[in-house]
Motif scaffolding. Structure first.
Motif, PDB file in Angstrom:
ATOM      1  N   VAL A 294       0.848  -1.190   0.000  1.00  0.00           N
ATOM      2  CA  VAL A 294       0.000   0.000   0.000  1.00  0.00           C
ATOM      3  C   VAL A 294       0.882   1.238   0.000  1.00  0.00           C
ATOM      4  O   VAL A 294       2.094   1.159   0.238  1.00  0.00           O
ATOM      5  CB  VAL A 294      -0.933   0.014   1.236  1.00  0.00           C
ATOM      6  N   LYS A 295       0.257   2.387  -0.257  1.00  0.00           N
ATOM      7  CA  LYS A 295       0.973   3.657  -0.173  1.00  0.00           C
ATOM      8  C   LYS A 295       0.918   4.176   1.261  1.00  0.00           C
ATOM      9  O   LYS A 295      -0.136   4.140   1.897  1.00  0.00           O
ATOM     10  CB  LYS A 295       0.347   4.679  -1.123  1.00  0.00           C
ATOM     11  N   ALA A 296       2.046   4.634   1.764  1.00  0.00           N
ATOM     12  CA  ALA A 296       2.105   5.155   3.121  1.00  0.00           C
ATOM     13  C   ALA A 296       1.362   6.481   3.213  1.00  0.00           C
ATOM     14  O   ALA A 296       1.625   7.402   2.435  1.00  0.00           O
ATOM     15  CB  ALA A 296       3.557   5.339   3.553  1.00  0.00           C
ATOM     16  N   ASP A 297       0.402   6.559   4.146  1.00  0.00           N
ATOM     17  CA  ASP A 297      -0.277   7.838   4.364  1.00  0.00           C
ATOM     18  C   ASP A 297       0.590   8.713   5.268  1.00  0.00           C
ATOM     19  O   ASP A 297       1.719   8.335   5.639  1.00  0.00           O
ATOM     20  CB  ASP A 297      -1.667   7.622   4.962  1.00  0.00           C
ATOM     21  N   LYS A 298       0.083   9.877   5.663  1.00  0.00           N
ATOM     22  CA  LYS A 298       0.880  10.824   6.453  1.00  0.00           C
ATOM     23  C   LYS A 298       1.312  10.227   7.777  1.00  0.00           C
ATOM     24  O   LYS A 298       2.459  10.387   8.208  1.00  0.00           O
ATOM     25  CB  LYS A 298       0.061  12.104   6.678  1.00  0.00           C
ATOM     26  N   ASN A 299       0.398   9.519   8.433  1.00  0.00           N
ATOM     27  CA  ASN A 299       0.714   8.937   9.738  1.00  0.00           C
ATOM     28  C   ASN A 299       1.801   7.870   9.622  1.00  0.00           C
ATOM     29  O   ASN A 299       2.767   7.862  10.390  1.00  0.00           O
ATOM     30  CB  ASN A 299      -0.540   8.333  10.363  1.00  0.00           C
ATOM     31  N   VAL A 300       1.637   6.962   8.666  1.00  0.00           N
ATOM     32  CA  VAL A 300       2.617   5.887   8.480  1.00  0.00           C
ATOM     33  C   VAL A 300       3.974   6.452   8.069  1.00  0.00           C
ATOM     34  O   VAL A 300       5.019   5.996   8.562  1.00  0.00           O
ATOM     35  CB  VAL A 300       2.113   4.873   7.427  1.00  0.00           C
ATOM     36  N   SER A 301       3.979   7.439   7.183  1.00  0.00           N
ATOM     37  CA  SER A 301       5.249   8.031   6.742  1.00  0.00           C
ATOM     38  C   SER A 301       5.969   8.708   7.904  1.00  0.00           C
ATOM     39  O   SER A 301       7.201   8.612   8.028  1.00  0.00           O
ATOM     40  CB  SER A 301       5.017   9.037   5.607  1.00  0.00           C
ATOM     41  N   ASN A 302       5.206   9.350   8.802  1.00  0.00           N
ATOM     42  CA  ASN A 302       5.822   9.983   9.971  1.00  0.00           C
ATOM     43  C   ASN A 302       6.379   8.946  10.943  1.00  0.00           C
ATOM     44  O   ASN A 302       7.476   9.109  11.487  1.00  0.00           O
ATOM     45  CB  ASN A 302       4.797  10.866  10.691  1.00  0.00           C
ATOM     46  N   LYS A 303       5.624   7.883  11.163  1.00  0.00           N
ATOM     47  CA  LYS A 303       6.050   6.852  12.109  1.00  0.00           C
ATOM     48  C   LYS A 303       7.302   6.117  11.623  1.00  0.00           C
ATOM     49  O   LYS A 303       8.192   5.791  12.416  1.00  0.00           O
ATOM     50  CB  LYS A 303       4.917   5.849  12.335  1.00  0.00           C
ATOM     51  N   LEU A 304       7.358   5.841  10.313  1.00  0.00           N
ATOM     52  CA  LEU A 304       8.478   5.073   9.773  1.00  0.00           C
ATOM     53  C   LEU A 304       9.604   5.953   9.246  1.00  0.00           C
ATOM     54  O   LEU A 304      10.677   5.444   8.887  1.00  0.00           O
ATOM     55  CB  LEU A 304       7.987   4.154   8.648  1.00  0.00           C
ATOM     56  N   GLY A 305       9.371   7.267   9.198  1.00  0.00           N
ATOM     57  CA  GLY A 305      10.406   8.180   8.712  1.00  0.00           C
ATOM     58  C   GLY A 305      10.683   8.019   7.227  1.00  0.00           C
ATOM     59  O   GLY A 305      11.836   8.029   6.780  1.00  0.00           O
ATOM     60  N   ILE A 306       9.604   7.870   6.443  1.00  0.00           N
ATOM     61  CA  ILE A 306       9.742   7.669   4.999  1.00  0.00           C
ATOM     62  C   ILE A 306       8.903   8.713   4.263  1.00  0.00           C
ATOM     63  O   ILE A 306       8.104   9.424   4.873  1.00  0.00           O
ATOM     64  CB  ILE A 306       9.295   6.251   4.573  1.00  0.00           C
ATOM     65  N   ASP A 307       9.093   8.792   2.962  1.00  0.00           N
ATOM     66  CA  ASP A 307       8.347   9.761   2.161  1.00  0.00           C
ATOM     67  C   ASP A 307       6.876   9.379   2.067  1.00  0.00           C
ATOM     68  O   ASP A 307       6.523   8.196   2.070  1.00  0.00           O
ATOM     69  CB  ASP A 307       8.931   9.840   0.744  1.00  0.00           C
ATOM     70  N   LEU A 308       6.032  10.382   1.996  1.00  0.00           N
ATOM     71  CA  LEU A 308       4.605  10.169   1.797  1.00  0.00           C
ATOM     72  C   LEU A 308       4.378   9.413   0.489  1.00  0.00           C
ATOM     73  O   LEU A 308       5.055   9.685  -0.517  1.00  0.00           O
ATOM     74  CB  LEU A 308       3.887  11.522   1.769  1.00  0.00           C
ATOM     75  N   ASP A 309       3.460   8.472   0.504  1.00  0.00           N
ATOM     76  CA  ASP A 309       3.108   7.652  -0.652  1.00  0.00           C
ATOM     77  C   ASP A 309       4.157   6.605  -1.009  1.00  0.00           C
ATOM     78  O   ASP A 309       4.061   5.960  -2.073  1.00  0.00           O
ATOM     79  CB  ASP A 309       2.818   8.520  -1.889  1.00  0.00           C
ATOM     80  N   SER A 310       5.157   6.422  -0.142  1.00  0.00           N
ATOM     81  CA  SER A 310       6.107   5.326  -0.366  1.00  0.00           C
ATOM     82  C   SER A 310       5.361   3.997  -0.313  1.00  0.00           C
ATOM     83  O   SER A 310       4.397   3.836   0.433  1.00  0.00           O
ATOM     84  CB  SER A 310       7.197   5.333   0.715  1.00  0.00           C
ATOM     85  N   LYS A 311       5.794   3.029  -1.101  1.00  0.00           N
ATOM     86  CA  LYS A 311       5.170   1.710  -1.101  1.00  0.00           C
ATOM     87  C   LYS A 311       5.696   0.897   0.098  1.00  0.00           C
ATOM     88  O   LYS A 311       6.909   0.759   0.269  1.00  0.00           O
ATOM     89  CB  LYS A 311       5.462   0.975  -2.391  1.00  0.00           C
ATOM     90  N   VAL A 312       4.786   0.395   0.903  1.00  0.00           N
ATOM     91  CA  VAL A 312       5.166  -0.405   2.070  1.00  0.00           C
ATOM     92  C   VAL A 312       4.280  -1.644   2.142  1.00  0.00           C
ATOM     93  O   VAL A 312       3.179  -1.669   1.587  1.00  0.00           O
ATOM     94  CB  VAL A 312       5.032   0.400   3.388  1.00  0.00           C
ATOM     95  N   TYR A 313       4.775  -2.656   2.824  1.00  0.00           N
ATOM     96  CA  TYR A 313       3.948  -3.830   3.069  1.00  0.00           C
ATOM     97  C   TYR A 313       3.038  -3.584   4.269  1.00  0.00           C
ATOM     98  O   TYR A 313       3.481  -3.075   5.305  1.00  0.00           O
ATOM     99  CB  TYR A 313       4.805  -5.063   3.323  1.00  0.00           C
ATOM    100  N   ARG A 314       1.773  -3.940   4.093  1.00  0.00           N
ATOM    101  CA  ARG A 314       0.781  -3.850   5.166  1.00  0.00           C
ATOM    102  C   ARG A 314       0.314  -5.261   5.496  1.00  0.00           C
ATOM    103  O   ARG A 314      -0.169  -5.983   4.622  1.00  0.00           O
ATOM    104  CB  ARG A 314      -0.413  -2.998   4.730  1.00  0.00           C
ATOM    105  N   LEU A 315       0.498  -5.646   6.762  1.00  0.00           N
ATOM    106  CA  LEU A 315       0.098  -6.975   7.215  1.00  0.00           C
ATOM    107  C   LEU A 315      -0.998  -6.820   8.264  1.00  0.00           C
ATOM    108  O   LEU A 315      -0.803  -6.170   9.291  1.00  0.00           O
ATOM    109  CB  LEU A 315       1.288  -7.707   7.840  1.00  0.00           C
TER     110      LEU A 315
END
Length: 251
Positions: free
Chosen positions: A121-142
C-alpha cells in the motif's frame, strides 16, 4: 517441591530487606508463577500455607497478593479443590514488546490465525511519519486477527519500512520479529509504545467478535533495529477484558 524446575528460582525473588512491601513482591512472584507452563496447563497453584512457609511471610501476605490476582480474574479458586490459572486471560508485562505469538508461546497457549492479509500500500501521512519515509512510499501492510481456539483476541495492523521485503510464502506462524531477522536480516532491538482505551466500532466488533461499544485496548508501537532505524509501525486492538498489562517501575 512444586514439581516444576523454574519455580525454585522464582521463589528466591522475595527480598525481606527491600523497601518494596512484601505483598507487592509476592504479587509479582505469583504473576510469574501463573505464566509457567505447568500452571497454564491446569496444575494447582501452591497452597497459601506452603507458600507462606517457603517464603517466610505470613499467610495474610500471601492472601493479600492472591486476592489481587483474583480481582483481576487471573486465577480461579474452588473451595475444596484449590486455585488454578484462568486460561481465558492473557498477561503481558508492559516492558515486554515481543510479538503476540511469542507472548502466547511463553504462556503455553496455542495460537490460532483467524485472518491474514499481506499487501503493498501507499504510506499515508501517519505511516510516513512513524516510519520516517516519504509520503506515498510503497510499504507492506500486514493485517491479522489472532487468538486461541474458538476465540479471537487481537486485531493487528502492521506497516513495514520499505527495506523490509516480505513474501506470502514466509512462515508467519513463527514470532514476527524472528521471521524478520531470519528472512530479511534485520534485528528488532527496541520499541516505543502508546496504549489507550477506546470503544469498539462496527469494524472492531466484527474482527474481535464483541459488541459495538465494548472496551478495547489500542496499542501502538514503532519497532526499531539496532541502528535505531524504524522497522515496523504496528497498531494492535485487544479485547480489554481478556488482557492485563503489568507494569514494574523502579526509582
Amino acid at each position: 517441591m512444586y514439581g516444576h524446575s523454574n519455580i525454585q528460582d522464582l521463589l528466591k525473588k522475595v527480598n525481606h530487606d527491600s523497601v518494596i512491601p512484601l505483598h507487592i513482591q509476592v504479587e509479582e512472584l505469583l504473576m510469574d508463577i501463573i505464566k509457567l507452563p505447568d500452571y497454564v496447563d491446569g496444575k494447582l497453584l501452591p497452597k497459601e500455607v506452603s507458600l507462606a512457609n517457603t517464603l517466610g511471610v505470613s499467610r495474610s501476605t500471601i492472601r493479600q497478593a492472591s486476592n489481587r490476582l483474583s480481582e483481576k480474574n487471573l486465577i480461579i479458586r474452588k473451595k475444596g479443590i484449590g486455585t488454578r490459572v484462568n486460561k481465558d486471560m492473557v498477561v503481558t508485562k508492559l516492558d515486554s514488546w515481543s510479538s503476540f505469538s511469542k507472548e502466547m508461546l511463553e504462556q503455553g497457549k496455542t495460537l490460532v490465525n483467524y485472518e491474514f492479509n499481506l499487501k503493498k500500500v501507499k504510506a499515508d501521512k501517519n505511516v510516513s511519519n512513524k516510519l520516517g519515509i516519504d509520503l506515498d512510499s510503497k510499504v507492506y501492510r500486514l493485517s491479522r486477527v489472532r487468538g486461541v481456539k474458538d476465540e479471537s483476541k487481537v486485531y493487528f495492523i502492521s506497516y513495514f519500512h520499505p527495506k523490509v521485503l516480505l513474501k506470502k510464502s514466509y512462515d508467519y506462524s513463527i514470532p514476527l520479529y524472528d521471521l524478520i531477522e531470519n528472512e530479511c536480516g534485520y534485528y528488532a532491538d527496541m520499541s516505543k509504545e502508546e496504549i489507550t482505551a477506546i470503544i469498539a466500532n462496527e469494524k472492531l466488533s466484527k474482527k474481535l467478535n464483541i459488541k459495538i461499544g465494548d472496551p478495547v485496548l489500542k496499542r501502538e508501537r514503532v519497532v526499531f533495529d539496532r541502528g535505531k532505524s524504524a522497522l515496523e509501525y504496528n497498531i494492535g486492538y485487544y479485547k480489554a477484558e481478556k488482557f492485563i498489562y503489568s507494569v514494574e517501575l523502579r526509582r
